[in-house]
Design an enzyme around this catalytic site. Sequence first.
Site, PDB file in Angstrom:
ATOM      1  N   GLN A  90     -20.269  -2.838  -3.896  1.00  0.00           N
ATOM      2  CA  GLN A  90     -19.688  -1.895  -4.851  1.00  0.00           C
ATOM      3  C   GLN A  90     -20.321  -1.996  -6.232  1.00  0.00           C
ATOM      4  O   GLN A  90     -19.915  -1.299  -7.159  1.00  0.00           O
ATOM      5  CB  GLN A  90     -18.174  -2.121  -4.947  1.00  0.00           C
ATOM      6  N   HIS A 153     -15.177  -4.976  -6.256  1.00  0.00           N
ATOM      7  CA  HIS A 153     -14.162  -4.900  -7.313  1.00  0.00           C
ATOM      8  C   HIS A 153     -14.713  -5.223  -8.707  1.00  0.00           C
ATOM      9  O   HIS A 153     -14.258  -6.154  -9.379  1.00  0.00           O
ATOM     10  CB  HIS A 153     -12.980  -5.823  -6.987  1.00  0.00           C
ATOM     11  N   GLU A 246      -2.127   2.302  -7.743  1.00  0.00           N
ATOM     12  CA  GLU A 246      -1.203   2.421  -8.866  1.00  0.00           C
ATOM     13  C   GLU A 246      -1.760   3.264  -9.997  1.00  0.00           C
ATOM     14  O   GLU A 246      -2.952   3.220 -10.306  1.00  0.00           O
ATOM     15  CB  GLU A 246      -0.875   1.029  -9.427  1.00  0.00           C
ATOM     16  N   TYR A 256       0.813  -6.724 -14.985  1.00  0.00           N
ATOM     17  CA  TYR A 256       1.042  -5.639 -14.036  1.00  0.00           C
ATOM     18  C   TYR A 256       1.106  -6.107 -12.576  1.00  0.00           C
ATOM     19  O   TYR A 256       1.101  -5.286 -11.668  1.00  0.00           O
ATOM     20  CB  TYR A 256       0.013  -4.525 -14.276  1.00  0.00           C
ATOM     21  N   TYR A 267      -5.174  -6.050   4.430  1.00  0.00           N
ATOM     22  CA  TYR A 267      -5.854  -5.222   5.419  1.00  0.00           C
ATOM     23  C   TYR A 267      -5.510  -5.618   6.858  1.00  0.00           C
ATOM     24  O   TYR A 267      -5.650  -4.815   7.771  1.00  0.00           O
ATOM     25  CB  TYR A 267      -7.368  -5.273   5.190  1.00  0.00           C
TER      26      TYR A 267
END
Length: 376
Positions: A90, A153, A246, A256, A267
Amino acid sequence: MSRSAAVFPLVLALSGCGLSQLASQTFSTEHGTVKVTTVASGLDHPWGMALLPDGRMLVTERSGQLRIVSPDGSVSEPLPGVPDVQTGGQGGLLDVALAPDFPTSRVIYLTYSEPGEGGESGTAAARAVLSSDGLRDVRVIFRQSPKVRSRVHFGSRLVFANDGTLFITTGERGRMRDSQDLSRHMGKVIRVHPDGRVPDDNPFVGQRGAMPEIWSFGHRNLQGATLDRETGQLWTVEHGARGGDEVNTPQAGLNYGWPVITYGLNYNGAQIGIGTARDGMEQPVHYWDPSIAPSGLTFYHGDRFPNWRGNLLVGSLKFGLLVRLEVQNGRVMHEERMLDGLGDRVRHVVEGPDGYVYLLTDEGNGRVLRLEPAGE
């Protein structure tokens, strides 16, 4: 489509298809029919987009290129001067944003996965001057600490606040516990001055063992962020695991919840954390279960779509949708899923100065798309 050398701020006579020659699709929505036109194609997993004052667009490709896309669909050669990027998974060249004083300073900002030693990498942000021969005066203003061995991420979006400070979002790099660790930058909203200095009023300045750049924490993978310019509030979206995506409005110093609380599952179907709530941890403004894999987002304030004013527009990677959220007093009152059947992963969404909505699709043959009311 030709790829020709980019010159800034001059506009070259580039060959390429005009908008009238490019394919369009129409889609029904709750407020009428919209037309989606391909402005440009052939991009390599485009990730970030910033609209220049002359109508052209800066577009990042995750494989490490920064290009200029012209309104006629022409795409430039890669601009020289981009920082060294570690690609794979990513990671890559991610967001791009213009400085608030860009018309005079020509300063832009980039986020990317910065290589480290032994295969490590970290989310970084740099500023540079966009000149006639590419980028110059490139300077890194933020580096994730520590760098880690992970290909997932990274976050990451760039948003300027009304006070001139800069928000940078990070992901937790697949290391869940790091989101709760204030000595690490992962899974946080970062707030710095445009030159990288730490604002004196950041919530953890002076706290022993805490990174002073941190604004909020307990996030998973913040791939979307935008400012409601009418209220000055930052809004973010982050990926859950299996469900639990979210929408949040991060406040200074607040937690949070990830991975202690979440509306998603792992998963493999196992529970993550203790459930969906805990004292001292914030609830999302809105969440999706199952996941839509949210990406970029923006508030719409233009005139082309009057029924969308004040609404939040969110891209979906999983379903190839544009999601419209009606927001009142900081709450989501209604959701509409639009562009069903588009067929491409929607990576980013931006409102243009012309009042149209522009999308990036995250494919090997990525596109820049323009939304406009049908029949205009």
